[in-house]
Write an enzyme that holds these catalytic residues in place. Structure first.
Site, PDB file in Angstrom:
ATOM      1  N   LYS A 112       0.841  -1.205   0.000  1.00  0.00           N
ATOM      2  CA  LYS A 112       0.000   0.000   0.000  1.00  0.00           C
ATOM      3  C   LYS A 112       0.868   1.243   0.000  1.00  0.00           C
ATOM      4  O   LYS A 112       0.576   2.214  -0.690  1.00  0.00           O
ATOM      5  CB  LYS A 112      -0.926  -0.006   1.219  1.00  0.00           C
ATOM      6  CG  LYS A 112      -1.985  -1.086   1.088  1.00  0.00           C
ATOM      7  CD  LYS A 112      -3.302  -0.741   1.741  1.00  0.00           C
ATOM      8  CE  LYS A 112      -4.308  -1.803   1.357  1.00  0.00           C
ATOM      9  NZ  LYS A 112      -5.069  -2.360   2.449  1.00  0.00           N
TER      10      LYS A 112
ATOM     11  N   LYS B 110     -10.565  -8.433  -3.727  1.00  0.00           N
ATOM     12  CA  LYS B 110     -11.476  -7.288  -3.639  1.00  0.00           C
ATOM     13  C   LYS B 110     -10.792  -6.018  -4.126  1.00  0.00           C
ATOM     14  O   LYS B 110     -11.418  -5.159  -4.736  1.00  0.00           O
ATOM     15  CB  LYS B 110     -11.874  -7.070  -2.167  1.00  0.00           C
ATOM     16  CG  LYS B 110     -13.022  -7.918  -1.709  1.00  0.00           C
ATOM     17  CD  LYS B 110     -13.051  -8.018  -0.186  1.00  0.00           C
ATOM     18  CE  LYS B 110     -12.370  -9.267   0.286  1.00  0.00           C
ATOM     19  NZ  LYS B 110     -12.239  -9.443   1.714  1.00  0.00           N
TER      20      LYS B 110
ATOM     21  N   LYS C  57      -4.392 -12.398  -9.367  1.00  0.00           N
ATOM     22  CA  LYS C  57      -4.994 -12.996  -8.176  1.00  0.00           C
ATOM     23  C   LYS C  57      -6.380 -12.366  -7.930  1.00  0.00           C
ATOM     24  O   LYS C  57      -6.516 -11.142  -8.005  1.00  0.00           O
ATOM     25  CB  LYS C  57      -4.091 -12.720  -6.965  1.00  0.00           C
ATOM     26  CG  LYS C  57      -4.693 -13.139  -5.627  1.00  0.00           C
ATOM     27  CD  LYS C  57      -3.919 -12.545  -4.455  1.00  0.00           C
ATOM     28  CE  LYS C  57      -4.829 -11.761  -3.534  1.00  0.00           C
ATOM     29  NZ  LYS C  57      -5.173 -12.241  -2.263  1.00  0.00           N
TER      30      LYS C  57
HETATM   31  P1  ADP Z   1      -8.832  -9.891  -0.690  1.00  0.00           P
HETATM   32  O1  ADP Z   1      -7.515 -10.020  -1.396  1.00  0.00           O
HETATM   33  O2  ADP Z   1      -9.972 -10.050  -1.609  1.00  0.00           O
HETATM   34  O3  ADP Z   1      -8.917  -8.605   0.134  1.00  0.00           O
HETATM   35  P2  ADP Z   1      -8.405 -11.151   1.834  1.00  0.00           P
HETATM   36  O4  ADP Z   1      -7.033 -10.604   1.880  1.00  0.00           O
HETATM   37  O5  ADP Z   1      -9.439 -10.581   2.736  1.00  0.00           O
HETATM   38  O6  ADP Z   1      -8.918 -11.096   0.331  1.00  0.00           O
HETATM   39  O7  ADP Z   1      -8.306 -12.723   2.070  1.00  0.00           O
HETATM   40  C1  ADP Z   1      -9.063 -13.512   2.968  1.00  0.00           C
HETATM   41  C2  ADP Z   1      -8.593 -14.949   2.890  1.00  0.00           C
HETATM   42  O8  ADP Z   1      -8.844 -15.483   1.592  1.00  0.00           O
HETATM   43  C3  ADP Z   1      -7.091 -15.132   3.113  1.00  0.00           C
HETATM   44  O9  ADP Z   1      -6.855 -16.354   3.798  1.00  0.00           O
HETATM   45  C4  ADP Z   1      -6.535 -15.169   1.738  1.00  0.00           C
HETATM   46  O10 ADP Z   1      -5.307 -15.858   1.666  1.00  0.00           O
HETATM   47  C5  ADP Z   1      -7.636 -15.903   0.981  1.00  0.00           C
HETATM   48  N1  ADP Z   1      -7.642 -15.450  -0.424  1.00  0.00           N
HETATM   49  C6  ADP Z   1      -8.001 -14.232  -0.881  1.00  0.00           C
HETATM   50  N2  ADP Z   1      -7.912 -14.151  -2.225  1.00  0.00           N
HETATM   51  C7  ADP Z   1      -7.454 -15.363  -2.632  1.00  0.00           C
HETATM   52  C8  ADP Z   1      -7.165 -15.933  -3.905  1.00  0.00           C
HETATM   53  N3  ADP Z   1      -7.325 -15.233  -5.019  1.00  0.00           N
HETATM   54  N4  ADP Z   1      -6.725 -17.207  -3.945  1.00  0.00           N
HETATM   55  C9  ADP Z   1      -6.575 -17.939  -2.813  1.00  0.00           C
HETATM   56  N5  ADP Z   1      -6.847 -17.468  -1.582  1.00  0.00           N
HETATM   57  C10 ADP Z   1      -7.281 -16.203  -1.475  1.00  0.00           C
END
Ligand code: ADP
Ligand code: TRP
Length: 321
Positions: free
Chosen positions: A110, A192, A189
């Site tokens: 960030k 959100k 990847k």
């Molecule tokens: P985002 O990247 O959408 O903000 P988070 O960081 O809140 O998602 O992730 C919540 C959980 O979901 C974590 O354990 C993260 O490793 C898993 N996760 C998020 N996106 C992925 C992805 N594209 N593939 C595998 N696991 C994911």
């Protein structure tokens, strides 16, 4: 064996969250004593709207319960219902070198993008260490992007144990390699923050549009595609369709003759069916908010018994008591 994981209430949950973290977590509830929580304190580092946090927290609870988290098997609670997390985070922060946090991508990414970073975001991994160590967790099921945070947790726990005496259990991350990184609709990847998500409980029309909008190359349908296994729709189809069905689409794409439109239609249908039962369950849960709030309240009480025991151990070891 004790299993623990958390998820931030920072927006609608998507296939990356589901396959990377929720499904492994839900499967593990059969294998040990599972603790799962909604990381609302963590969400404060990047979400500044109180009403939105409240709504997202309820949504995560609904999503998790609808997807099969069983409150009779797992302790399911809201992080901020247990203030022990923040007390332990303070204690741990005093043994956490700045240089360790400076390396963490949560803050580094960030800050590199020019997003103003607050102290909470910098200290995020310390709070996460507290979340994990407070419950003597052995295993932490997460997607690959969280591995670094679990490693920081291990470093902090080892340091505390060496300095103040054996206090914390050293946890292991558990990452399913086959779903370590679920790709989003643009091939990066799924996240959100990239606007490339397919929500678990999205609106039918909106998700159909997203899936049909997945970018493909300009090769003609009849052209053989030797790289079919790398096709984005095939990768997603493997997650939501039975293996034989996904393999069949892959070989038809490889041989030539399958158009991308038909492939994406199949992906949508399988996605929609995959979550059909969970979708039904979620509708029932939405009609019953007292039940959902009751689950979280009972979870907080159960979590409290263990959190207080471990916190006391840390307080005694460090001379606070
Ligand atoms: P985002 O990247 O959408 O903000 P988070 O960081 O809140 O998602 O992730 C919540 C959980 O979901 C974590 O354990 C993260 O490793 C898993 N996760 C998020 N996106 C992925 C992805 N594209 N593939 C595998 N696991 C994911
Ligand atoms: N940082 C995790 C994420 O964004 C959420 C989280 C907070 C967590 N505390 C945790 C995950 C403890 C596992 C264990 O996905």
């Amino acid at each position: 064996m004790r299993i623990l994981s958390g998820i931030q209430p920072s927006g609608a949950l998507h296939l990356g969250n589901y396959f990377g973290m929720m499904r492994p977590a839900i499967e593990l509830q059969e294998k040990g004593e599972a603790f799962y929580f909604i990381a609302d304190y963590h969400s404060m580092t990047s979400l500044f709207d109180a009403a939105q946090r409240r709504k997202n927290t309820l949504d995560v609870a609904l999503d998790f319960l609808a997807c099969g988290l069983d409150p009779k098997k797992s302790v399911f609670f809201r992080q901020s219902d247990r203030p022990e997390h923040t007390e332990l985070a303070w204690i741990l922060s005093t043994l956490t070198p700045m240089s360790l946090l400076e390396k963490c991508h949560s803050y580094k990414d960030k800050s590199a993008k020019g997003v103003p970073v607050n102290h909470g975001l910098f200290a995020y991994p310390v709070l996460m260490a507290a979340d994990i160590l407070l419950y003597d967790a052995n295993i932490v099921p997460v997607g690959r992007d969280q591995k670094q945070h679990v490693e920081v947790t291990r470093d902090i726990a080892i340091k505390f144990n060496e300095h103040y005496g054996q206090t914390f259990v050293i946890p292991e991350p558990k990452i399913r390699e086959e779903v370590a990184v679920v790709p989003g609709t643009d091939g990066q990847k799924m996240s959100k923050s990239y606007g490339n998500t397919i929500e678990i409980f999205g609106d039918e029309k909106a998700i159909r549009k997203k899936i049909m909008g997945i970018k493909m190359d300009s090769r003609m349908p009849e052209e053989p595609k030797p790289d079919a296994d790398k096709n984005l729709a095939i990768q997603l189809l493997r997650l939501v369709a039975p293996p034989a069905v996904a393999a069949d689409y892959e070989s038809r794409l490889r041989a030539g003759g399958l158009g991308y439109g038909d492939l994406k239609k199949a992906l949508f249908e399988h996605y929609w069916n995959y979550f059909a039962e969970a979708r039904k369950k979620r509708v029932e849960l939405v009609a019953n908010p007292d039940y959902v709030n009751g689950v979280l309240a009972a979870g907080a009480t159960k979590a409290g018994a263990l959190a207080q025991t471990v916190l006391k151990r840390a307080r005694k070891a460090s001379g606070l008591e």
